[in-house]
Motif scaffolding. Structure first.
Motif, PDB file in Angstrom:
ATOM      1  N   ALA A   1       0.594  -1.140  -0.128  1.00  0.00           N
ATOM      2  CA  ALA A   1       0.008  -0.029  -0.059  1.00  0.00           C
ATOM      3  C   ALA A   1       1.020   1.387  -0.022  1.00  0.00           C
ATOM      4  N   PHE A   2       0.208   2.273  -0.744  1.00  0.00           N
ATOM      5  CA  PHE A   2       0.672   3.701  -0.605  1.00  0.00           C
ATOM      6  C   PHE A   2      -0.262   4.695  -0.321  1.00  0.00           C
ATOM      7  N   VAL A   3      -0.281   5.753  -0.101  1.00  0.00           N
ATOM      8  CA  VAL A   3      -1.112   6.532   0.141  1.00  0.00           C
ATOM      9  C   VAL A   3      -0.842   8.023  -0.531  1.00  0.00           C
ATOM     10  N   GLY A   4      -1.593   8.492  -1.667  1.00  0.00           N
ATOM     11  CA  GLY A   4      -1.329   9.988  -2.025  1.00  0.00           C
ATOM     12  C   GLY A   4      -2.559  10.758  -1.053  1.00  0.00           C
ATOM     13  N   ILE A   5      -1.983  11.900  -0.648  1.00  0.00           N
ATOM     14  CA  ILE A   5      -3.031  12.627   0.361  1.00  0.00           C
ATOM     15  C   ILE A   5      -2.758  14.016  -0.260  1.00  0.00           C
ATOM     16  N   GLY A   6      -3.879  14.807  -0.039  1.00  0.00           N
ATOM     17  CA  GLY A   6      -3.915  16.097  -0.324  1.00  0.00           C
ATOM     18  C   GLY A   6      -5.023  16.997   0.492  1.00  0.00           C
ATOM     19  N   ALA A   7      -5.081  18.290   0.141  1.00  0.00           N
ATOM     20  CA  ALA A   7      -6.117  19.190   0.767  1.00  0.00           C
ATOM     21  C   ALA A   7      -7.378  19.207   0.213  1.00  0.00           C
ATOM     22  N   GLY A   8      -7.607  18.518  -0.946  1.00  0.00           N
ATOM     23  CA  GLY A   8      -8.881  18.626  -1.807  1.00  0.00           C
ATOM     24  C   GLY A   8      -9.118  19.956  -2.556  1.00  0.00           C
TER      25      GLY A   8
ATOM     26  N   ASP B   1       7.004  11.765   2.127  1.00  0.00           N
ATOM     27  CA  ASP B   1       7.952  10.780   1.698  1.00  0.00           C
ATOM     28  C   ASP B   1       8.164  11.252   0.165  1.00  0.00           C
ATOM     29  N   ALA B   2       7.162  11.610  -0.585  1.00  0.00           N
ATOM     30  CA  ALA B   2       7.218  11.973  -1.888  1.00  0.00           C
ATOM     31  C   ALA B   2       6.368  13.157  -2.187  1.00  0.00           C
ATOM     32  N   CYS B   3       6.809  14.007  -3.279  1.00  0.00           N
ATOM     33  CA  CYS B   3       5.669  15.417  -3.693  1.00  0.00           C
ATOM     34  C   CYS B   3       5.593  14.803  -5.139  1.00  0.00           C
TER      35      CYS B   3
ATOM     36  N   VAL C   1       2.157  -3.525   7.529  1.00  0.00           N
ATOM     37  CA  VAL C   1       3.273  -4.745   7.695  1.00  0.00           C
ATOM     38  C   VAL C   1       4.441  -4.169   6.813  1.00  0.00           C
ATOM     39  N   GLY C   2       4.371  -3.001   5.980  1.00  0.00           N
ATOM     40  CA  GLY C   2       5.402  -2.592   5.331  1.00  0.00           C
ATOM     41  C   GLY C   2       5.601  -1.188   5.785  1.00  0.00           C
ATOM     42  N   ARG C   3       6.087  -0.103   5.011  1.00  0.00           N
ATOM     43  CA  ARG C   3       6.006   1.297   5.479  1.00  0.00           C
ATOM     44  C   ARG C   3       5.479   2.079   4.082  1.00  0.00           C
ATOM     45  N   PRO C   4       4.118   2.201   4.438  1.00  0.00           N
ATOM     46  CA  PRO C   4       3.292   2.736   3.278  1.00  0.00           C
ATOM     47  C   PRO C   4       3.949   4.213   2.993  1.00  0.00           C
ATOM     48  N   GLU C   5       4.263   4.410   1.508  1.00  0.00           N
ATOM     49  CA  GLU C   5       4.587   5.735   1.313  1.00  0.00           C
ATOM     50  C   GLU C   5       3.737   6.788   1.412  1.00  0.00           C
ATOM     51  N   ILE C   6       3.860   7.956   2.003  1.00  0.00           N
ATOM     52  CA  ILE C   6       3.093   9.038   1.893  1.00  0.00           C
ATOM     53  C   ILE C   6       3.467  10.032   0.942  1.00  0.00           C
ATOM     54  N   VAL C   7       2.579  10.063  -0.169  1.00  0.00           N
ATOM     55  CA  VAL C   7       2.685  11.045  -1.237  1.00  0.00           C
ATOM     56  C   VAL C   7       1.970  12.232  -1.296  1.00  0.00           C
TER      57      VAL C   7
END
Length: 478
Positions: free
Chosen positions: A280-287, A368-370, A345-351
């Motif tokens: 898993a990873f997660v892209g996250i933003g302000a909307g 972790d990423a832009c 179980v891993g380290r989900p990347e926060i984009v």
């Protein structure tokens, strides 16, 4: 022979004697509509391709076509001998006025080969005329260097390879480096949504994509489709795909903090990571899409408050994914306990997604990423982010979202452009959406990787079936 890619769109002038291979080279690389041939036009305005009495009329028509295509910003390939310096300078002037790159492609073909090809034709060029052409062809190289072309390409001997042919794809430098993830934005799934989703994911895995991302919207956005087109909730959908046994990384790009508090996002991503075995990873933003908030009864605060919440959410993700259950006291968040199971179980990347200055600062300081879009302004946004990253001293990756038009060949590319462009001019639409073949798109991605981009999220506009996904295989491997 130069290996520098030929720009596209461009005004391309072929230069070489009869039998040098100009027409074959052009047909192998460009659509028929992009090539303007003096021989072909003699067949239009005269009795046939070899009707020399029609030469003046053919060249008058050729010049009008070249000017018209260039004026619309479209690629045009001038297939003539190209040995007349005055005519070449005229084409160069047309390119300058239209703002197109001007490219001269010189064919350095052995005289014996030109003569052999000429002799095999139904209507060979007379030997004295061909001899004159070959002499002129030997003088042209020095002339081209002094005429001011943006690029001069030399096609040597009988070699079929184009100057713009893609170079071999380099292997990934390390696990997790240089990867392409497919973002699915449209869902023409017919009567069996689950089957369509599974087949698309399996095709993405088969094609070599590193992962699959889904948008997080409540109403389909106008850039992609109609408001009444289906757009599924991403975490539910990704949970379905997690059980397929693929190696795909899975996540939303991007989930707005206005839909779910940071703690709920942390729980959803951790669950997805467990179900997928650490993918898993997660892209996250302000909307940003106010309409969907209004329609679903959700608050849509001003930008500052949304960005404040984005900072809080990223801090909460990290707190709830850390070991233990103790209380957490941070810069923006106070939690009485961090009891959050299952842990990833891993380290989900926060984009962190977003294009404004504060979004880029948040990505540099906390992510972790832009994630940046590759449309107009990409270079400026990348430069701003790199300054913020340098100030923080953190190793934050650059990822990009690319929304190209990708076709099987140039004809297919332009069919797709014409179908999608609406009222926009074809050249402008093609340029904005990086319209190209899969091989050309792969070369552009390699250039992005060479600039330091680690991950490309690619969302093609008209993806409709698993076959469409498999056709993207050339761009899937970095």
């Amino acid at each position: 022979m130069t290996t520098q890619p030929i720009p596209d769109p461009a005004l391309v002038v072929l230069v070489g004697a009869s039998g040098a291979g100009k027409s074959v080279w052009a047909r192998d690389r460009y659509r028929a509509q992009e090539i303007v041939s003096s021989d072909d036009l003699r067949g239009v305005v005269g009795s046939g391709r070899h009707d020399l009495d029609a030469t003046d009329d053919a060249f008058a028509l050729l010049d009008r076509i070249v000017a018209a295509r260039a004026g619309r910003g479209l690629t045009v390939v001038v297939d003539t001998l190209g040995l007349d310096a005055d005519r070449r300078r005229g084409y160069l002037a047309v390119a300058r006025e239209a703002g197109l790159p001007a490219v001269a492609v010189r064919f350095d073909t052995p005289a014996e080969l030109c003569r052999a090809r000429n002799a095999a034709r139904d209507r060979p060029v007379p030997a004295p005329a061909l001899a004159g052409q070959l002499r002129r062809a030997g003088e042209v190289a020095a002339e081209l260097d002094g005429e001011g072309w943006d690029l001069v390409v030399t096609v040597a001997s009988d070699a079929p390879q184009a100057a713009s042919a893609p170079r071999p794809v380099p292997a990934a430098e390390a696990p997790g480096e240089r990867q392409v993830i497919l973002q699915v934005s449209r869902f023409p799934w017919g009567d069996d949504p689950a089957a369509w989703l599974k087949e698309v994911a399996l095709a993405a895995d088969e094609a070599g994509f590193a992962g699959l991302a889904l948008m997080d919207h409540l109403i389909q956005i106008p850039q992609v489709g109609r408001a009444w087109d289906p757009i599924p909730e991403p975490f539910t959908t990704l949970g379905l795909l997690a059980g397929l046994g693929t190696g795909l990384r899975l996540g939303p790009l991007c989930t707005p903090v206005t839909f779910r508090p940071g703690g709920i996002i942390a729980k959803a991503v951790a669950t997805l990571d467990v179900l997928s075995g650490g993918r898993a990873f997660v892209g996250i933003g302000a909307g940003w899409f106010g309409r969907e908030h209004d329609a679903y009864g959700l608050a849509f605060p001003p930008p500052k408050q949304r960005l404040d919440e984005l900072e809080r959410a990223v801090e909460i993700l990290r707190a709830l994914w850390a070991p233990g259950t103790k209380a957490y006291s941070g810069d923006r968040v106070e939690l009485p306990e961090t009891t959050a199971y299952p842990r990833p179980v891993g380290r989900p990347e926060i984009v962190v997604g977003g294009s404004g200055d504060r979004s880029l600062r948040i990505a540099a300081a906390l992510g972790d990423a832009c994630n940046l879009r590759t449309d107009d302004g990409f270079d400026e946004r990348l430069a701003v982010f790199e300054k913020h990253r340098e100030r923080t001293g953190r190793d934050v990756a650059v990822t990009v979202l690319d929304l190209p038009i990708v076709g099987r060949d140039r004809d297919d590319v332009w069919r797709r452009v014409e179908r999608a462009r609406g009222n926009a001019t074809a050249a402008a639409y093609a340029r904005k959406h990086h319209a190209a073949t899969a091989e050309q798109t792969a070369r552009r991605y390699r250039e992005l990787f060479d600039r330091g981009v680690r991950t490309v999220f690619v969302a093609v506009q008209d993806l409709a079936s698993p076959d469409d996904v498999r056709a993207l295989a050339p761009i899937a491997a970095p």
